[in-house]
Design a protein around this motif. Sequence first.
Motif, PDB file in Angstrom:
ATOM      1  N   PHE A 590       0.832  -1.197   0.000  1.00  0.00           N
ATOM      2  CA  PHE A 590       0.000   0.000   0.000  1.00  0.00           C
ATOM      3  C   PHE A 590       0.872   1.254   0.000  1.00  0.00           C
ATOM      4  O   PHE A 590       0.612   2.223  -0.723  1.00  0.00           O
ATOM      5  CB  PHE A 590      -0.915  -0.018   1.222  1.00  0.00           C
ATOM      6  CG  PHE A 590      -1.872   1.138   1.288  1.00  0.00           C
ATOM      7  CD1 PHE A 590      -3.112   1.062   0.671  1.00  0.00           C
ATOM      8  CD2 PHE A 590      -1.538   2.307   1.957  1.00  0.00           C
ATOM      9  CE1 PHE A 590      -4.004   2.132   0.728  1.00  0.00           C
ATOM     10  CE2 PHE A 590      -2.420   3.373   2.027  1.00  0.00           C
ATOM     11  CZ  PHE A 590      -3.653   3.286   1.404  1.00  0.00           C
ATOM     12  N   ALA A 591       1.918   1.256   0.831  1.00  0.00           N
ATOM     13  CA  ALA A 591       2.803   2.420   0.913  1.00  0.00           C
ATOM     14  C   ALA A 591       3.559   2.637  -0.391  1.00  0.00           C
ATOM     15  O   ALA A 591       3.734   3.776  -0.841  1.00  0.00           O
ATOM     16  CB  ALA A 591       3.776   2.256   2.072  1.00  0.00           C
ATOM     17  N   GLU A 593       2.573   2.019  -3.336  1.00  0.00           N
ATOM     18  CA  GLU A 593       1.664   2.594  -4.317  1.00  0.00           C
ATOM     19  C   GLU A 593       1.224   4.006  -3.942  1.00  0.00           C
ATOM     20  O   GLU A 593       1.342   4.941  -4.736  1.00  0.00           O
ATOM     21  CB  GLU A 593       0.436   1.691  -4.467  1.00  0.00           C
ATOM     22  CG  GLU A 593      -0.600   2.250  -5.439  1.00  0.00           C
ATOM     23  CD  GLU A 593      -1.879   1.436  -5.475  1.00  0.00           C
ATOM     24  OE1 GLU A 593      -2.820   1.856  -6.180  1.00  0.00           O
ATOM     25  OE2 GLU A 593      -1.948   0.390  -4.796  1.00  0.00           O
ATOM     26  N   LYS A 594       0.701   4.175  -2.732  1.00  0.00           N
ATOM     27  CA  LYS A 594       0.110   5.453  -2.344  1.00  0.00           C
ATOM     28  C   LYS A 594       1.140   6.476  -1.877  1.00  0.00           C
ATOM     29  O   LYS A 594       0.875   7.689  -1.917  1.00  0.00           O
ATOM     30  CB  LYS A 594      -0.911   5.238  -1.229  1.00  0.00           C
ATOM     31  CG  LYS A 594      -2.060   4.308  -1.595  1.00  0.00           C
ATOM     32  CD  LYS A 594      -2.945   4.916  -2.676  1.00  0.00           C
ATOM     33  CE  LYS A 594      -4.158   4.030  -2.922  1.00  0.00           C
ATOM     34  NZ  LYS A 594      -5.047   4.588  -3.983  1.00  0.00           N
ATOM     35  N   GLY A 595       2.281   5.999  -1.436  1.00  0.00           N
ATOM     36  CA  GLY A 595       3.306   6.913  -0.929  1.00  0.00           C
ATOM     37  C   GLY A 595       4.280   7.406  -1.984  1.00  0.00           C
ATOM     38  O   GLY A 595       5.297   8.013  -1.634  1.00  0.00           O
ATOM     39  N   ARG A 596       3.990   7.129  -3.229  1.00  0.00           N
ATOM     40  CA  ARG A 596       4.793   7.618  -4.360  1.00  0.00           C
ATOM     41  C   ARG A 596       6.257   7.209  -4.223  1.00  0.00           C
ATOM     42  O   ARG A 596       7.170   8.000  -4.424  1.00  0.00           O
ATOM     43  CB  ARG A 596       4.654   9.136  -4.494  1.00  0.00           C
ATOM     44  CG  ARG A 596       3.218   9.610  -4.688  1.00  0.00           C
ATOM     45  CD  ARG A 596       3.104  11.113  -4.860  1.00  0.00           C
ATOM     46  NE  ARG A 596       3.681  11.564  -6.126  1.00  0.00           N
ATOM     47  CZ  ARG A 596       4.790  12.275  -6.223  1.00  0.00           C
ATOM     48  NH1 ARG A 596       5.464  12.623  -5.126  1.00  0.00           N
ATOM     49  NH2 ARG A 596       5.253  12.655  -7.388  1.00  0.00           N
ATOM     50  N   PHE A 645       5.121  10.180   4.723  1.00  0.00           N
ATOM     51  CA  PHE A 645       3.890   9.460   4.396  1.00  0.00           C
ATOM     52  C   PHE A 645       3.745   8.333   5.407  1.00  0.00           C
ATOM     53  O   PHE A 645       4.690   7.581   5.658  1.00  0.00           O
ATOM     54  CB  PHE A 645       3.965   8.893   2.977  1.00  0.00           C
ATOM     55  CG  PHE A 645       2.836   7.947   2.644  1.00  0.00           C
ATOM     56  CD1 PHE A 645       1.645   8.421   2.122  1.00  0.00           C
ATOM     57  CD2 PHE A 645       2.969   6.572   2.857  1.00  0.00           C
ATOM     58  CE1 PHE A 645       0.601   7.552   1.819  1.00  0.00           C
ATOM     59  CE2 PHE A 645       1.931   5.701   2.560  1.00  0.00           C
ATOM     60  CZ  PHE A 645       0.753   6.197   2.035  1.00  0.00           C
ATOM     61  N   ALA A 647       1.031   5.186   6.491  1.00  0.00           N
ATOM     62  CA  ALA A 647      -0.187   4.396   6.326  1.00  0.00           C
ATOM     63  C   ALA A 647      -0.341   3.498   7.542  1.00  0.00           C
ATOM     64  O   ALA A 647       0.643   2.968   8.061  1.00  0.00           O
ATOM     65  CB  ALA A 647      -0.115   3.552   5.057  1.00  0.00           C
ATOM     66  N   THR A 706       1.439  13.200   5.211  1.00  0.00           N
ATOM     67  CA  THR A 706       0.266  12.570   4.619  1.00  0.00           C
ATOM     68  C   THR A 706      -0.056  11.313   5.409  1.00  0.00           C
ATOM     69  O   THR A 706       0.817  10.461   5.602  1.00  0.00           O
ATOM     70  CB  THR A 706       0.516  12.192   3.141  1.00  0.00           C
ATOM     71  OG1 THR A 706       0.849  13.366   2.400  1.00  0.00           O
ATOM     72  CG2 THR A 706      -0.707  11.531   2.538  1.00  0.00           C
ATOM     73  N   GLU A 708      -2.664   7.997   5.760  1.00  0.00           N
ATOM     74  CA  GLU A 708      -3.676   7.140   5.144  1.00  0.00           C
ATOM     75  C   GLU A 708      -4.105   6.086   6.161  1.00  0.00           C
ATOM     76  O   GLU A 708      -3.268   5.348   6.695  1.00  0.00           O
ATOM     77  CB  GLU A 708      -3.125   6.444   3.901  1.00  0.00           C
ATOM     78  CG  GLU A 708      -2.851   7.372   2.730  1.00  0.00           C
ATOM     79  CD  GLU A 708      -4.105   7.684   1.919  1.00  0.00           C
ATOM     80  OE1 GLU A 708      -5.175   7.113   2.252  1.00  0.00           O
ATOM     81  OE2 GLU A 708      -4.011   8.456   0.956  1.00  0.00           O
ATOM     82  N   LEU A 710      -6.221   2.735   6.657  1.00  0.00           N
ATOM     83  CA  LEU A 710      -6.874   1.664   5.916  1.00  0.00           C
ATOM     84  C   LEU A 710      -8.187   1.296   6.592  1.00  0.00           C
ATOM     85  O   LEU A 710      -8.246   1.161   7.817  1.00  0.00           O
ATOM     86  CB  LEU A 710      -5.975   0.438   5.843  1.00  0.00           C
ATOM     87  CG  LEU A 710      -4.926   0.425   4.726  1.00  0.00           C
ATOM     88  CD1 LEU A 710      -3.872   1.489   4.948  1.00  0.00           C
ATOM     89  CD2 LEU A 710      -4.277  -0.957   4.600  1.00  0.00           C
TER      90      LEU A 710
END
Length: 754
Positions: A590-591, A593-596, A645, A647, A706, A708, A710
Amino acid sequence: MKEPVLTRRGFVTGALVTAAGVSFTLSLAGCKDRTKLPDDGEPGVELLSWVVIHPDNSVTLRVPQTEIGQGVSTTIPQMLAEELELDWSTLKSEFYDPAVNAARENVYVWTAVLSSHSAQTLFEPTQRAGAQVRTMLIRAAASRLKVPEVELEAIKGSIRHKPSGKELSYASVAEAAAKMPVPDPKVVKLKEVGDRQLVGKPIPRRDVDAAIRGKIVYGIDFELPGMRFAAVRQSPTFGGKLRSVDKGSIKGMPGNPEVVKIKGAKVGYNAPVPEGEDPDIWAAPVTMDDAVAVVADSWWQAKTALDALAIEWDAGPHAKFSSQEYMKTLAKQARGDAPVVVEAGDARSALAKAVKTLSAEYSYPYMDPAPLEPINCSAYVDGGEVHLWTNSQFPDDAWHIAHSLCGVSPDKAHVHILPAGGGFGRRLQNDFVHQAVQIALACKGTPVKLLLTREECVRKSYYAPITAARFEAGLDGAGNVTVWTCSVASGTSAEQSYGETRFPFQPPNVRFAYKRNPDSPLPFGWMRGVGFTQHLWMNFGFLDELRLLTGRDVPEFYRSLLDPSYIPADLEDREIAVARVKNHLKLFDFAIEKGRWHAPKGRGRGRGLAVGDTSYYPSYPSSTKAAIVDVSFDEKAGLRVDHVFLAVDAGTVINPDIVHAQLEGGIAYALTTALHSEITVENGQVQQSNFHDYPILKLDQMPAVTIEILPSTEPPASIGEDAVPVTIAALVNAIADAGGPRLRSLPIAKILAN
């Protein structure tokens, strides 16, 4: 300072409360002649210890935790009110009474602010208590209206008869409800997840308006009429003794100063210990040194007189102790034969067969939790009773100290809990309570407030333990990690081997050794993130050193070690271990992908990744986090942390806004810890004294963040400590990725400056 307006039922004088049909009166008989204590008690009906319903139909909910900024004064009422069907706008809350908790055999389940336990431990008990009370109210209403219970429903503080629309307020049936049999908590019906109105919602914190307006009464703010104030100085060396004090040296100074000698003692333990368990595994003993207090009409007068007081100390056995030299001792122990605590496969054979091996030594200094509000406690002893006003993170222990030290029966000890301006573990050690009670015993009939200077807070604290670690690992010809070993030696501490052993990135062959030394003079204290803060960054730092040796990229290399097949087939609780690894993989992916993770970085920029939990043992319920930290580094311009970031999978989230705040605060605390925090000792004395030489993160150093969360319907898991270890771990590797040094010790700012 004006007298505060308080809302604690613990101050009630003569307030009548009905508790499941039994009336009792809370009185402060021993105090009324000399000191009038605050009296704002409201009559009401108590149900199941958690709920008090007042005649105006307002409801007070009990919060069995000290509010240290983590938001329990909102989240715990959210959990209770969800099943109780309350009108949130009419709800009140108050802190619990430790004496009541003891008398009712731990009715509040978990009262220490420790290990991020509030939501995960209290979620089911509070929901079931709310549902039980709701059921009792409905049954009382059914009896009053002479209708079946199934025709009634609870709505915002009222019981409504669905066929007729007739409503009865909770207050009108509360006394009858208190006499009803208590429903079995296992059979009361709880709401479906989709029907929840409060849990999971970003309800504004109940204390935010008071905080903005400066109306919160913290321990440092609390005053009583006729109160005297105490400043304290403890032995400057750990283990030192008081030789003499010249009371005449402050004679005639302003404020009518009085000198009180405080005897050093073993205070207790810094965490609850389950019955029958070894306390030295679950907690650490709390000891304090001899001290001298000066009591005066104002705190500044007390502090000024204390500075002028002639005190002679015996430095004791640790007068020559040096943290720098002690670190060398620990490093030598880590290289030696420390006791093996976890082993799988054959590490020695695997190291001998490895195509490449790598070893490295890491270290962690003493650190002080350093909450912003200085340590304080107010106490009053008179007429066979003792009262405390404290923001201890362990109020049950404070209550025990109060009645034990004063020699009064437990029901004559009253602890009134106040909010704290931060805790971070420091307020779990109740040395300051012990000191305040000793002072109050010397000043019977007069309330006293103990307030430590910042210098005293830093120099005589309870510290995260100094630690040395030695890693060694081996690779096969394909660049796969085949063996991982770690040996750790630390100063005085609770058992914290989990910091190294619970690292989930493990190959088939592992060996972990751990030695803690009880001879370290600096006392151990909990600090946010505990053993994971000390060890996770070391684990990830060495892991990244291994990765660089193979030439593989971060996602592929890390993922190769998060392999459930490496978990031994005969491992006890193997299914738990497999689920843990899979959850780490989920957060890791997840990180990425979403954490660029794959976004361009540019010259002089670095990016680090870490994933982890705070699972102390296999069945421990912990959230799982993944952090990506972006930094800029230049040898001339220095280091800048640009973005974090984070998550988290924390199960059911009680209040997402509070979770965001906890994680953002945890990131700031992580950066303070990693960049700046170090306590050094020379000649037995701590060298730091205040925020000028023990700095905290400044506003302009805080990166963009940021968060996130879940989605999950699993039970709540930990949040409060969880951002700290993973943020530090990702940070140290980001600095190396940016072209900075490979960090094997902290604090970072000191290393970069050199």
